[in-house]
Design an enzyme around this catalytic site. Structure first.
Site, PDB file in Angstrom:
ATOM      1  CB  SER A 233      -0.977  -0.035   1.179  1.00 23.69           C
ATOM      2  OG  SER A 233      -1.973   0.938   1.039  1.00 23.69           O
ATOM      3  CD  GLU A 360      -5.391  -4.410  -3.763  1.00 24.15           C
ATOM      4  OE1 GLU A 360      -5.580  -3.795  -2.695  1.00 24.15           O
ATOM      5  OE2 GLU A 360      -4.322  -4.968  -4.048  1.00 24.15           O
ATOM      6  CG  HIS A 461      -5.739  -2.358   0.228  1.00 24.89           C
ATOM      7  ND1 HIS A 461      -4.974  -2.237  -0.906  1.00 24.89           N
ATOM      8  CD2 HIS A 461      -5.210  -1.499   1.129  1.00 24.89           C
ATOM      9  CE1 HIS A 461      -4.021  -1.331  -0.697  1.00 24.89           C
ATOM     10  NE2 HIS A 461      -4.146  -0.883   0.535  1.00 24.89           N
TER      11      HIS A 461
END
Length: 563
Positions: A233, A360, A461
């Site tokens: 990320s 995600e 995610h």
């Protein structure tokens, strides 16, 4: 004169700051460690004699770690001077050497950050530039081990290196793992006219940590000539920045980028726009305008003394302001827009392992949108995609997503904002360096954090993190089958760290991305007998559909080949 900041105003800053919470990918600290109070840099007076392999000499002094199962763990090692007082918003400076043996049994303070809705702790510490080293206790002769440097996620506003327990990764993979704190939010990404390297102090901190690794890795059994820079990320976003930074040259030899495709430009020349709607990089001049506006708001109105005034401002007052948690360019760290550097292939030539999770968007949709009706879902798609909205609605009907508008929007984001761009990034990188692409596809994985409004997390995610690291957030433990998948992932990740290729005997073959292929090879990662192997990303994420829309002009007529 109109300030540049006005063209991307505080509304944009608030949006980015709000999304930073959704980008948060930290965990609570391992149960074996407690945080060192801010400023606790007291060195023990014990002699190195008798310390055995738990006492290591760094270039600034001796440190004493702890044994943790099959590993040695050294925490809270300073890699730069505390960036406080006059050093606030300055490039990282050298550590002052210490006498005696410094206790390295607990992490250093988290960099200044707010608490968040998921329960991660706040911090008021600016004295936070610490790193942690995990190394296997066993040693095969004098052979130095590959080094993996991990940059934590958290939207560049939250998290800490100590949130990631790397003991399983280090022991199973036979690697040295270094997790890093770096300045966050307004302390790491700030600008003002006359400040050198406005907008990039957090990126500079990461480079200072990499230079510490180059100087000190061998003392911990790590090979400074074999360093893999990895992150997820916001940590992956930082990895992309380092690929484009001239001052990072030679500091790493491979990279792993998880859930933040480095490439940019997929949307250029198309009628499509990212649903997330956040820029990846900000020009330095925007940061300078932002700093001027902040100074005026906080009463630092005299341009001659404004910066001194801001440096004297209490941490709490600055944390209360909306930050711009995005790397700034136009400085010595990032002289050019990284998107342009990457698109033109002028990045550091190192092998890359990169990928996304299957879903995600499930973390972001409920953070960005309130619950909505079917009519509101249709209106949202029309607002996002204009004349193409009805086609997107037909491809992503509510009936295919449990009747949930937020679940459907999450699917749109997963496919367009991540998978579609990930494919383009794979092909871009593969033109220049060995590139291996994956998709984490375990839709039963424990979510990173609980999601709002009934959205199913699926392979959300950050959901792959607990397969690589020991985690402390409250979620279901991995099943035995998931643990076996985690072992395979660790084997792939550490084989790549050792050789630049994730393949090794006993693992399913993982093919490289070939730039001539229209559809890059993607290694699927899921539990079960056939869970690891080729993954059809194009079919799973409707990439041909998005290509078709991308090839149309603003009025919906064909204007060229798909991107």
């Amino acid at each position: 004169m109109r300030r540049p900041w006005n063209s991307w105003n505080r509304t944009g800053a608030a949006l980015v700051a709000g999304l930073a919470g959704a980008l948060l990918l930290g965990t609570t600290s391992p149960a074996t460690a407690q945080e060192r109070p801010e400023g606790n840099a007291t060195a023990a007076t014990a002699s190195p004699a008798g310390g055995g392999d738990m006492t290591v000499r760094t270039d600034a002094g001796w440190v004493k770690g702890v044994r943790a199962g099959g590993n040695r763990l050294f925490q809270g090692i300073p890699y730069a001077a505390p960036p406080v007082g006059e050093l606030r918003w300055r490039s990282p400076q050298a550590v002052t050497p210490w006498q005696g043996v410094r206790d390295a049994g607990a992490p250093g303070s988290r960099c200044a950050q707010k608490a968040d809705t998921w329960g991660l702790p706040a911090s008021a510490a600016e004295d936070c530039l610490y790193l942690n080293v995990t190394t296997p206790a066993r040693s095969a002769g004098n052979r130095l081990k590959p080094v993996m440097v991990w940059l934590h996620g958290g939207g560049l506003t939250r998290g800490a290196g100590s949130d990631y327990d790397a003991r399983r990764l280090a022991e199973r993979g036979d690697v040295v793992v270094v997790t890093v704190n770096y300045r966050l939010g307004i302390f790491g990404f700030f600008g003002y006219p006359g400040i050198e390297n406005s907008g990039a102090f957090g990126i500079e901190d990461q480079q200072a940590a990499l230079r510490w690794v180059r100087r000190n890795a061998a003392a911990f059994g790590g090979d400074p000539r074999n360093v893999t820079l990895a992150g997820e990320s916001a940590g992956s976003h930082s990895v992309c920045a380092q690929l484009a930074s001239p001052s990072a040259a030679g500091l790493f030899h491979r990279v792993i980028a998880q859930s933040s495709p480095c490439g940019a430009g997929s949307f250029e020349g198309t009628p499509l726009k990212s649903v997330l709607g956040v820029p990846l990089w900000i020009p330095k001049v925007f940061y300078e305008g932002y700093g001027q506006g902040l100074a005026a708001k906080l009463g630092c109105t005299d341009p001659e003394t404004a910066l001194v005034c801001l440096r004297d401002m209490p941490v709490a007052d600055l944390l209360a302001e909306d930050p711009l948690p995005l790397p700034g360019y136009g400085n010595a760290v990032l002289p050019e827009d990284p998107a342009k550097v990457l698109q033109e292939g002028r990045f550091h030539r190192v092998p890359v392992l990169t990928g996304v999770t299957r879903d995600e968007g499930t973390l972001f949709a409920p953070a960005m949108f309130e619950p909505m009706t079917a009519a509101e879902y249709e209106n949202t798609l029309n607002e996002k995609f204009g004349a193409l909205g009805p086609e997107v609605l037909a491809r992503y009907p509510l009936s295919a997503h449990d009747g949930s508008p937020l679940q459907a929007l999450a699917a749109v984001m997963s496919d367009l904002d991540w998978a579609w761009q990930a494919r383009d990034t794979d092909l871009l990188l593969a033109r220049h360096v060995p590139t291996f692409s994956y998709e984490f596809a375990d839709r039963t994985a424990p979510p990173l954090f609980p999601l709002e409004h009934g959205v199913k997390p699926l392979a959300a995610h950050g959901s792959e993190l607990s397969f690589l690291f020991g985690v402390g957030w409250e979620s279901a433990p991995l099943t035995p089958e998931q643990r076996r998948l985690g072992d395979r992932m660790i084997d792939y990740w550490t084989a790549f760290a050792a050789t630049g290729d994730p393949n090794r005997p006993g693992l399913p073959a993982w093919k490289r991305v070939r730039p001539g292929q229209g559809t890059p090879y993607v290694q699927g990662l899921a539990p079960g007998r056939d869970g690891v192997g080729f993954f059809d990303r194009a079919a799973a994420h409707n990439l041909a559909f998005w290509d078709g829309l991308a090839g149309r002009g603003a009025e919906g007529s064909l204007s060229g080949s798909p991107s």
